[in-house]
Design an enzyme around this catalytic site. Sequence first.
Site, mmCIF file in Angstrom:
data_model
loop_
_atom_site.group_PDB
_atom_site.id
_atom_site.type_symbol
_atom_site.label_atom_id
_atom_site.label_comp_id
_atom_site.label_asym_id
_atom_site.label_seq_id
_atom_site.Cartn_x
_atom_site.Cartn_y
_atom_site.Cartn_z
ATOM 1 N N GLY A 45 81.951 67.071 18.651
ATOM 2 C CA GLY A 45 81.264 68.348 18.489
ATOM 3 C C GLY A 45 80.329 68.576 19.654
ATOM 4 O O GLY A 45 79.890 67.627 20.314
ATOM 5 N N GLN A 50 73.327 72.007 24.296
ATOM 6 C CA GLN A 50 73.705 70.791 25.023
ATOM 7 C C GLN A 50 74.354 71.090 26.371
ATOM 8 O O GLN A 50 74.579 70.177 27.168
ATOM 9 C CB GLN A 50 74.669 69.953 24.171
ATOM 10 C CG GLN A 50 74.023 69.440 22.888
ATOM 11 C CD GLN A 50 74.978 68.565 22.113
ATOM 12 O OE1 GLN A 50 75.823 69.059 21.387
ATOM 13 N NE2 GLN A 50 74.873 67.255 22.281
ATOM 14 N N CYS A 98 75.238 61.042 19.618
ATOM 15 C CA CYS A 98 75.071 62.400 20.117
ATOM 16 C C CYS A 98 75.170 62.338 21.638
ATOM 17 O O CYS A 98 74.571 61.463 22.261
ATOM 18 C CB CYS A 98 73.696 62.922 19.693
ATOM 19 S SG CYS A 98 73.340 64.580 20.296
ATOM 20 N N LEU A 99 75.923 63.274 22.224
ATOM 21 C CA LEU A 99 76.078 63.269 23.682
ATOM 22 C C LEU A 99 74.730 63.434 24.390
ATOM 23 O O LEU A 99 74.571 63.005 25.522
ATOM 24 C CB LEU A 99 77.044 64.378 24.115
ATOM 25 C CG LEU A 99 78.503 64.201 23.665
ATOM 26 C CD1 LEU A 99 79.312 65.434 24.044
ATOM 27 C CD2 LEU A 99 79.126 62.946 24.249
ATOM 28 N N HIS A 140 75.338 68.123 11.832
ATOM 29 C CA HIS A 140 74.771 67.586 13.082
ATOM 30 C C HIS A 140 74.705 68.688 14.147
ATOM 31 O O HIS A 140 73.668 68.868 14.805
ATOM 32 C CB HIS A 140 75.633 66.402 13.549
ATOM 33 C CG HIS A 140 75.214 65.813 14.862
ATOM 34 N ND1 HIS A 140 74.780 64.507 14.985
ATOM 35 C CD2 HIS A 140 75.168 66.344 16.117
ATOM 36 C CE1 HIS A 140 74.472 64.278 16.269
ATOM 37 N NE2 HIS A 140 74.705 65.375 16.972
ATOM 38 N N GLU A 141 75.808 69.421 14.306
ATOM 39 C CA GLU A 141 75.843 70.460 15.347
ATOM 40 C C GLU A 141 74.926 71.631 14.998
ATOM 41 O O GLU A 141 74.265 72.198 15.870
ATOM 42 C CB GLU A 141 77.276 70.953 15.576
ATOM 43 C CG GLU A 141 78.254 69.884 16.042
ATOM 44 C CD GLU A 141 77.754 69.084 17.224
ATOM 45 O OE1 GLU A 141 77.031 69.630 18.070
ATOM 46 O OE2 GLU A 141 78.079 67.880 17.293
ATOM 47 N N HIS A 144 71.452 71.170 16.041
ATOM 48 C CA HIS A 144 71.169 71.438 17.458
ATOM 49 C C HIS A 144 70.709 72.876 17.664
ATOM 50 O O HIS A 144 69.877 73.152 18.531
ATOM 51 C CB HIS A 144 72.414 71.200 18.311
ATOM 52 C CG HIS A 144 72.625 69.758 18.691
ATOM 53 N ND1 HIS A 144 71.715 69.043 19.422
ATOM 54 C CD2 HIS A 144 73.650 68.908 18.446
ATOM 55 C CE1 HIS A 144 72.167 67.809 19.622
ATOM 56 N NE2 HIS A 144 73.350 67.702 19.033
HETATM 57 NI NI NI Z 1 74.517 65.977 18.977
#
Ligand code: NI
Length: 186
Positions: A45, A50, A98-99, A140-141, A144
Amino acid sequence: MIYPVTVYGDPILRKRAEDIPADYEGLKELIDNMFETMYVSDGVGLAAPQIGKSLRIFVIDASSAADEEPELDGFKKAFINPVILEKTGDEWIMNEGCLSLPEIREDVSRPETVRIRYVDENFVEHDEVYSGFAARVIQHEYDHLEGILFIDYLSPLKKRILKGKLMAITKGKVRPAYRIKVPGLK
Ligand code: NI
């Protein structure tokens, strides 16, 4: 186009993102670029903050989990201007990454099921219910877009233990395999 991924310490990750207007130019390209960036970074995701854009959109490709949850086969979607209407069911724990937090993984507890309203790339509205892994990634997304990171759910003790690692990420001392944008650097 592949974007560098913003990492911990970048203020954009702490901002509430803005709705995307229906006449937003280049939406399809943005979605394509987000998927491309996500795939090359090996994520399931990715949310717009991000890639340095404070917009309410995230993309998910959960098809890699289809061996465990067959209904995820072909699950590849963009969620635009999403609103989580309801979170239900028992909380369960999953080890999340998480990236934007390279090399950090922690157990996070979240509710089993979400009901989400969003528009797709054609601005057609959907109201859907997801459970299991899809609901996990969606939550999670979605976080963000609200300026929330999974580490916010950790105990004060765990946060204290992570402090050094987080500082290293912010200073650009953690170099993942994908391209990142270090806060304060061009
Ligand atoms: Ni993340």
